[in-house]
Design a protein around this motif. Sequence first.
Motif: not given
Length: 640
Positions: A621, A616, A345, A604, A606, A579, A611-612, A623
């Motif tokens: 998010r 979502a 991202e 979420i 991941t 995710m 990029r969601l 990481s």
Amino acid sequence: MSEDRRKAGAIEEKRFRLLIDAVVDYAIYMIDPDGTIASWNSGAKRFKGYEEAEILGQHFSRFYTEDDRRAGLPQRALDTAIRDGRFEGEGWRVRKDGSHFWCHVVIDPIRDADGQLLGFAKITRDLTDRKMAEETLKQSEQQFRLLVQSVTDYAIYMLDPQGRLTNWNPGAQRIKGYAPEEVVGQHFSMFYTPEDRVAGEPQRALDTAVREGRFENRAWRMRKDGTRFMAHVVVDPIWGETGTLLGFAKITRDITEATTAQRTLEQTREALFQAQKMQAIGQLSGGIAHDFNNLLTVILGNLEIIRKRAVNEPKITRLVDNATQGALRGVSLTQRMLAFARRQELKTEPVQVAEMVQGITGLLRSALGPSVRLETHFPPGLEPALADMNQLELTVMNLVTNARDAMPQGGEILVSAQAVEIHAQSTLSLAAGQYICLSVSDNGEGMDDATLASAMDPFFTTKGLGKGTGLGLSMVHGFIEQLGGRFILKSHKDKGTTAELWLPVAAASGTTQPQAETQASAPVSRISILVVDDDSLVLTSTCLLLEDLGHKVTGANCAAKALELFSADQPFDLVITDMAMPHMSGAQLAHAIQEINPGIPIIIATGFAERLEGFAANLPRLSKPFNQLNLVEIIASTLK
């Protein structure tokens, strides 16, 4: 005795008549001084068609065509025979049936002992077959000459055995620029390049044609104006009936455009192959990084719990700290792999390139050392580029460091930028628009073609074993491509290297404001959390970290299991879901849970850091890899 002589003469005359009559391939007959036919042999009857009785006493001019009679040719033939002692010629004659035939005629005057003209002996031979063959050959030669002279796409000409030009067609004039009078008689080596003439290529072509029966090649040739063109050349030897070399037939075609088009096609295919290769490696790297992030999540999570529980054990804490540092190196490596795979991202914002470089100049100079001089050049009024500030700084530092390593004896590095407008037909594979080209140039060792071709491949390095991961340039490539720009590397052996970062101008591309940093809230009270992850190790590690914080944790190893738990009306205050899961992704699971319990907070997690999108995109998010502090912060911000 006179009677015997007379009889002998009669016998001789009879034999002569028999001989004359026996000849059927020649018309042999006598003509009186006035042109009247006085005798007629079998040969005359065969190809003129007249019986002896029909023709004796007739004037020989009846065998001539109407046009020849009007022109006086019959009498002129007799006059020539009288004047010159012989007439010989060829022409068309007429048979009894009116058909024409081509003949060879000889007329000799006959005189007595006193020189008195007694008449003429006339011998005629039918040469129609030969004449027709000659006419056919002539017509064929004329058609061939017309064909050759009509060809303008090929240079077709003849050479004598020594290689001198004997003719020149319009195609040769069009392709090579010379008029016939300029080249006929000249040696054909005049069309070769100077280096080919020095190497003896012209004579080698002729020798090969003589030895092998044909010479064919593709090479550069010279036009009259000095320009070069790529030619396809064929040389064939021409032999006489006795095996004597008469010369050479040479055909040349200008294939410059075709060669250029073929080279362009090959370059396009190579570029496509490279793009497909990089895409495939990128997908592989992204997948490896995702799995590696899961492993690092497990390792760091467990190390963190051990560190907390062994706080009074110095020997153990040193081991744990050392293992943690090693795992954090793995985190850095996965970030580079994700950058190459373009699955990170980016926080895009307008970046003033000149200001950014000036801001890290001090750090760069200290890293370069005294033997390397750093120069910068930026035009005034340079528009901001659309980029991730942190990633761009790291990229410039990476490129400057590479430049330093390429100059072990010292040198100069120039960091510069310029605004460039790219049009639709550009060869840079960039969308039309405004770009900032940020370049880092050095005058170091440079790279040969083979090294340059592999420079951006992941895990390729020239720094030696243990001195680099080989992900630096591939990371730069992925980062710039993800921004919609282009990374171009130019290098020549012993002449240095230039790395170009083509970045879209922020004003032309629109901007995405950087997201505000999430502020950590105060620790929340103990809650009930559902953790969903298809990786059992990650699931266990995450649950242990949360339980260590005092939360009540329930684990589910798939989305279906998570939905079953919700259907059982178990009270959950928060859901943390991976995710990337089979059958149902974390985003799909989150949507299904919201349908059951619209108010429940969902996080979420991941390992791709992509990029969601869609539903979502509005969810918090987490990481991977993450630690306990990351969990505390994101839970606090989600529940505030």
